[in-house]
Design a protein around this motif. Structure first.
Motif, PDB file in Angstrom:
ATOM      1  N   GLU A 137      26.092   9.091  33.127  1.00  0.00           N
ATOM      2  CA  GLU A 137      26.776   9.729  32.006  1.00  0.00           C
ATOM      3  C   GLU A 137      27.402  11.046  32.468  1.00  0.00           C
ATOM      4  OE1 GLU A 137      27.217   7.942  29.551  1.00  0.00           O
ATOM      5  OE2 GLU A 137      25.514   6.580  29.398  1.00  0.00           O
ATOM      6  N   GLY A 138      28.280  11.588  31.624  1.00  0.00           N
ATOM      7  CA  GLY A 138      28.990  12.809  31.966  1.00  0.00           C
ATOM      8  C   GLY A 138      28.159  14.057  31.713  1.00  0.00           C
ATOM      9  N   PRO A 139      28.580  15.202  32.242  1.00  0.00           N
ATOM     10  CA  PRO A 139      27.770  16.416  32.179  1.00  0.00           C
ATOM     11  C   PRO A 139      27.879  17.211  30.884  1.00  0.00           C
ATOM     12  CG  PRO A 139      29.735  16.821  33.488  1.00  0.00           C
ATOM     13  CD  PRO A 139      29.759  15.365  33.118  1.00  0.00           C
ATOM     14  N   PHE A 140      28.950  17.029  30.114  1.00  0.00           N
ATOM     15  CA  PHE A 140      29.210  17.968  29.032  1.00  0.00           C
ATOM     16  C   PHE A 140      29.218  17.333  27.645  1.00  0.00           C
ATOM     17  CE2 PHE A 140      31.283  20.158  32.728  1.00  0.00           C
ATOM     18  CZ  PHE A 140      30.263  21.095  32.883  1.00  0.00           C
ATOM     19  N   PHE A 141      28.263  16.424  27.402  1.00  0.00           N
ATOM     20  CA  PHE A 141      27.923  15.986  26.046  1.00  0.00           C
ATOM     21  C   PHE A 141      29.073  15.276  25.336  1.00  0.00           C
ATOM     22  CE2 PHE A 141      26.629  20.484  26.888  1.00  0.00           C
ATOM     23  CZ  PHE A 141      25.421  20.193  27.508  1.00  0.00           C
ATOM     24  N   SER A 142      29.948  14.631  26.108  1.00  0.00           N
ATOM     25  CA  SER A 142      31.092  13.933  25.538  1.00  0.00           C
ATOM     26  C   SER A 142      31.445  12.757  26.435  1.00  0.00           C
ATOM     27  CB  SER A 142      32.306  14.866  25.425  1.00  0.00           C
ATOM     28  OG  SER A 142      33.489  14.138  25.171  1.00  0.00           O
ATOM     29  N   ASN A 143      31.623  11.602  25.825  1.00  0.00           N
ATOM     30  CA  ASN A 143      31.946  10.422  26.618  1.00  0.00           C
ATOM     31  C   ASN A 143      33.302  10.547  27.299  1.00  0.00           C
ATOM     32  OD1 ASN A 143      31.421   7.701  27.526  1.00  0.00           O
ATOM     33  ND2 ASN A 143      32.954   7.007  26.063  1.00  0.00           N
ATOM     34  N   HIS A 144      34.215  11.267  26.672  1.00  0.00           N
ATOM     35  CA  HIS A 144      35.579  11.365  27.205  1.00  0.00           C
ATOM     36  C   HIS A 144      35.884  12.760  27.743  1.00  0.00           C
ATOM     37  CE1 HIS A 144      36.366   7.347  25.762  1.00  0.00           C
ATOM     38  NE2 HIS A 144      35.944   7.689  24.563  1.00  0.00           N
ATOM     39  N   ASP A 145      34.845  13.509  28.088  1.00  0.00           N
ATOM     40  CA  ASP A 145      35.000  14.820  28.743  1.00  0.00           C
ATOM     41  C   ASP A 145      35.798  15.818  27.902  1.00  0.00           C
ATOM     42  OD1 ASP A 145      33.693  13.807  31.087  1.00  0.00           O
ATOM     43  OD2 ASP A 145      35.563  12.824  31.613  1.00  0.00           O
ATOM     44  N   ASP A 146      35.696  15.719  26.599  1.00  0.00           N
ATOM     45  CA  ASP A 146      36.385  16.669  25.725  1.00  0.00           C
ATOM     46  C   ASP A 146      35.503  17.900  25.540  1.00  0.00           C
ATOM     47  OD1 ASP A 146      37.771  18.084  23.869  1.00  0.00           O
ATOM     48  OD2 ASP A 146      37.640  16.583  22.261  1.00  0.00           O
ATOM     49  N   HIS A 205      29.935   5.014  35.822  1.00  0.00           N
ATOM     50  CA  HIS A 205      29.564   4.304  34.597  1.00  0.00           C
ATOM     51  C   HIS A 205      30.271   2.957  34.492  1.00  0.00           C
ATOM     52  CE1 HIS A 205      29.757   3.301  30.294  1.00  0.00           C
ATOM     53  NE2 HIS A 205      28.616   3.953  30.174  1.00  0.00           N
ATOM     54  N   ASP A 206      31.588   2.994  34.320  1.00  0.00           N
ATOM     55  CA  ASP A 206      32.347   1.758  34.094  1.00  0.00           C
ATOM     56  C   ASP A 206      32.267   0.803  35.286  1.00  0.00           C
ATOM     57  OD1 ASP A 206      33.032   3.057  31.789  1.00  0.00           O
ATOM     58  OD2 ASP A 206      35.113   3.435  32.348  1.00  0.00           O
ATOM     59  N   TYR A 207      32.381   1.353  36.481  1.00  0.00           N
ATOM     60  CA  TYR A 207      32.330   0.504  37.680  1.00  0.00           C
ATOM     61  C   TYR A 207      30.961  -0.158  37.821  1.00  0.00           C
ATOM     62  CZ  TYR A 207      36.792   2.386  39.340  1.00  0.00           C
ATOM     63  OH  TYR A 207      38.118   2.717  39.464  1.00  0.00           O
ATOM     64  N   TRP A 208      29.913   0.624  37.626  1.00  0.00           N
ATOM     65  CA  TRP A 208      28.552   0.095  37.807  1.00  0.00           C
ATOM     66  C   TRP A 208      28.269  -1.028  36.818  1.00  0.00           C
ATOM     67  CZ3 TRP A 208      25.541  -0.975  41.345  1.00  0.00           C
ATOM     68  CH2 TRP A 208      24.166  -0.768  41.395  1.00  0.00           C
ATOM     69  N   HIS A 209      28.796  -0.878  35.598  1.00  0.00           N
ATOM     70  CA  HIS A 209      28.617  -1.929  34.590  1.00  0.00           C
ATOM     71  C   HIS A 209      29.435  -3.181  34.916  1.00  0.00           C
ATOM     72  CE1 HIS A 209      25.921  -0.330  31.619  1.00  0.00           C
ATOM     73  NE2 HIS A 209      26.643   0.759  31.409  1.00  0.00           N
ATOM     74  N   ARG A 210      30.454  -3.033  35.766  1.00  0.00           N
ATOM     75  CA  ARG A 210      31.308  -4.184  36.091  1.00  0.00           C
ATOM     76  C   ARG A 210      30.900  -4.894  37.381  1.00  0.00           C
ATOM     77  NH1 ARG A 210      34.236  -1.095  32.775  1.00  0.00           N
ATOM     78  NH2 ARG A 210      35.905  -2.010  31.521  1.00  0.00           N
ATOM     79  N   TYR A 211      29.857  -4.413  38.040  1.00  0.00           N
ATOM     80  CA  TYR A 211      29.312  -5.165  39.165  1.00  0.00           C
ATOM     81  C   TYR A 211      28.802  -6.507  38.644  1.00  0.00           C
ATOM     82  CZ  TYR A 211      29.240  -1.474  42.803  1.00  0.00           C
ATOM     83  OH  TYR A 211      29.572  -0.544  43.749  1.00  0.00           O
TER      84      TYR A 211
END
Length: 264
Positions: free
Chosen positions: A64-73, A101-107
């Motif tokens: 997951e991302g560092p700043f509490f937002s899925n889209h880095d907002d 995230h997305d890549y790992w889920h697409r393995y």
């Protein structure tokens, strides 16, 4: 020149191929930096960042991302003291942070699912892998017994259970992370004739309400909710093991956070 951050990122995305739209980007740091150590974590919390610094690792790979937002907002966080302290810690340390995230889920199979199944010791029960879920054929076991297996093998204090704990189940659907949405989980019950669905997280007014009505109507259904992190952390532990084997010359650390909630 040793192994760079960019070369590791390229190795991570290679099995999938470059995605045109993805949240998996280098959030901070220089891609040409030589890697001195890698910390792998589900969430790059303040604690995880400080652990990377203490261990001499200059590259964090998080799900997951560092700043509490899925889209880095971060537009609403500019003046927030928690955000500022975390941002300053990262900037001053020079640590690079890549979201995987997305890549790992697409393995194939999904890397998060593979790690969860290994940690639960359920790989032999897999009947079918779908893109976002897995069907398991169990020896007959109660919901209570399955919940106890989960708690013991994942090292978590509790799970949330819906339905009679003594209901016997054999056909089980597993969804890691935020995949408990009604549009995904509800059709899964009937499509694969499942007795039980286990997922990480989802809206409480969707799938749980479906299960409530199904049980009231006398149908044989049950639900176990693990928590988002609890369902996906094993997948990042799995990634850490793979990276450790691939890059034997680089120290690789898996850092697990404490559970985000406690029972009182």
């Amino acid at each position: 020149m040793g192994i760079t951050i960019q070369s590791i990122i390229e190795g991570l995305i290679a099995p999938v191929g470059k995605l045109e739209q993805t949240c998996d980007t280098l959030k901070c740091g220089n891609p040409d930096t030589e890697v001195t150590g890698i910390v792998v974590a589900f969430m790059p919390t303040q604690y995880v960042i400080e652990q990377a610094i203490a261990r001499g690792a200059n590259f964090i790979i998080s799900h997951e991302g560092p700043f509490f937002s899925n889209h880095d907002d971060c537009s609403t966080l500019v003046d927030d003291p928690v955000y500022q302290k975390k941002r300053n810690t990262i900037d001053e340390s020079g640590i690079a942070l890549f979201r995987f995230h997305d890549y790992w889920h697409r393995y194939k199979p999904d890397g998060i699912m593979a790690g969860l199944l290994q940690e639960l010791n359920w790989t032999s029960f897999v009947q079918e892998h779908y893109a976002a879920s897995t069907v398991l054929q169990f020896p007959k076991e109660t919901v209570r017994g399955i919940a106890e297996q989960i708690k013991n093998r994942l090292g978590i204090q509790y799970v949330r259970v819906q339905g009679d704990p003594d209901t016997v189940c054999s056909k089980i659907g597993l969804l890691a992370g935020y995949r408990g949405l009604g549009q995904r989980a509800i059709p899964f019950f009937e499509q694969d004739q499942l007795d039980l669905i286990i997922y990480g997280e989802g809206p409480e007014w969707e799938t749980p309400e479906y299960v409530r009505d199904a049980i009231y109507q006398g149908k044989h259904k049950a639900l176990i909710v693990l928590g988002h992190a609890e369902s996906e952390e094993p997948g990042m532990k799995h990634l850490a093991n793979l990276l450790s084997n691939k890059y034997s010359e680089i120290p690789v650390f898996y850092v697990k956070e404490r559970s985000i909630f406690q029972i009182i």
